[in-house]
Enzyme design. Structure first.
Site, short mmCIF file in Angstrom:
data_model
loop_
_atom_site.label_atom_id
_atom_site.label_comp_id
_atom_site.label_asym_id
_atom_site.label_seq_id
_atom_site.Cartn_x
_atom_site.Cartn_y
_atom_site.Cartn_z
CB ILE A 152 -17.74 -2.09 -9.49
CG1 ILE A 152 -17.55 -0.85 -9.40
CG2 ILE A 152 -16.00 -2.46 -9.65
CD1 ILE A 152 -17.25 -0.48 -8.22
CB THR A 231 -12.29 -3.50 -4.18
OG1 THR A 231 -13.05 -3.69 -4.65
CG2 THR A 231 -11.01 -3.91 -4.45
CD GLU A 262 -9.98 2.42 4.52
OE1 GLU A 262 -9.78 3.59 3.87
OE2 GLU A 262 -9.80 1.38 4.62
CG HIS A 281 -10.17 3.62 0.15
ND1 HIS A 281 -11.12 3.24 1.29
CD2 HIS A 281 -10.82 3.47 -0.91
CE1 HIS A 281 -12.30 3.68 1.13
NE2 HIS A 281 -12.19 3.31 -0.48
N GLY A 284 -10.22 1.49 -6.71
CA GLY A 284 -10.65 3.22 -7.53
C GLY A 284 -10.65 4.09 -7.64
#
Length: 307
Positions: A152, A231, A262, A281, A284
């Site tokens: 990534i 991220t 979260e 989140h 991606g």
């Protein structure tokens, strides 16, 4: 016919493909009901999750026939991989499925945060005209620092180079002779990279070594006016320290896609931080990446159950 339990959202054509081959329970509400999830997995051969389902020893104990865990993503910190290995349960991350989506998120965040113009929309719509305050900076000629230099981060670097950015990286696990280092400034010292970068993006897994990696001291070492993009995982960055760095003006902005809790609980230190982009989140997750990840996972799980 093996039973597959899916506890979080998944691309429905991939779910239907699995359902034609196995008995499938697709219920994204299971992630928020651990007792019901354990019951649903009692006779399951496979479990498919995203990042919120906690696949711990208790859940695996409740699923004695479990043979495979499919992860709709790549991070495995919500899965007890040691217990899975001990029980002979194969774990399948969807490697490569979200590379493009995360790389595009990071580049977008860098451009938005450095330029700054889009953070003042509310002022303009209320009748203000803060042109000087919203003037901002270009990305061309700036240095993008990447902490971790896997697939990534490398995809992010490729896009940043096309914008005229200089790339600097820190990754002690990538071999020094790896072709990925070509054209990249390789730093052996993380603090040296942190002090050098105009924008810093985190691309490391959550481990004992990376938990709390960016606390108050390391954030203070960042170049004044730099921006931070996370991220990776929430526990890597001290959220209270980040909020303070933004409030003091030491950092010009941050984009945070991952958090220690979260969803965020009431009273999060980041709730009143200025120049902060907060997303749930989702770096991606795009329509395209959801399709890719779902099909990668569906085929991985099917192969484990039928191979």
């Amino acid at each position: 016919m093996a039973r597959v339990v899916i506890s979080e959202f998944m691309d429905e054509p991939a779910v239907d493909w699995l359902a034609a081959r196995h008995e499938v329970t697709y219920d994204p509400s299971l992630v928020d009901d651990p007792a019901r999830l354990r019951s649903a997995c009692a006779d399951a051969g496979a479990l498919i999750v995203r990042n919120r389902t906690q696949v711990d020893a208790a859940l695996m104990e409740a699923a004695p026939g479990l043979r495979a865990i499919g992860r709709l993503g790549v991070g495995l910190d919500n899965i007890d991989t040691e217990t899975a290995k001990a029980r002979g349960v194969a774990v399948f991350p969807a490697t490569g499925g979200n590379v493009t989506s995360v790389a595009e998120y990071v580049i977008t965040a860098v451009m938005v945060l450095r330029r700054g113009a889009w953070l003042g929309s509310a002022d303009v719509l209320s009748g203000a005209w803060p042109r000087q305050r919203m003037m901002g900076l270009e990305v061309e000629g700036a240095t993008l620092g990447l902490v971790g230099f896997g697939a990534i981060a490398q995809a992010t670097a490729m896009r940043a180079r096309a914008l005229g950015m200089t790339i600097a990286t820190y990754d002690p696990y990538l071999p020094a002779d790896a072709p990925a280092w070509d054209g990249v400034a390789r730093f052996d010292d993380l603090d040296a990279l942190v002090a050098h970068a105009d924008a810093l993006s985190l691309h490391v897994p959550l481990t004992d070594a990376t938990r709390g990696l960016f606390g108050a001291d390391r954030l203070a070492r960042m170049k004044p006016g730099a921006v931070l993009i996370n991220t990776a995982r929430g526990h890597i960055v001290d959220e209270a320290a980040l909020a303070q760095a933004l409030q003091s003006g030491h950092l010009a902005g941050a984009a945070v896609d991952v958090f220690a809790a979260e969803p965020l609980g009431a009273g999060s230190a980041l709730a009143t931080a200025p120049n902060l982009i907060a997303t749930p989140h989702i770096a991606g997750v795009t329509v395209e990446s959801n399709t890719r990840i779902s099909w990668i996972t569906a085929r991985n799980v099917d192969g484990a159950l039928t191979g």
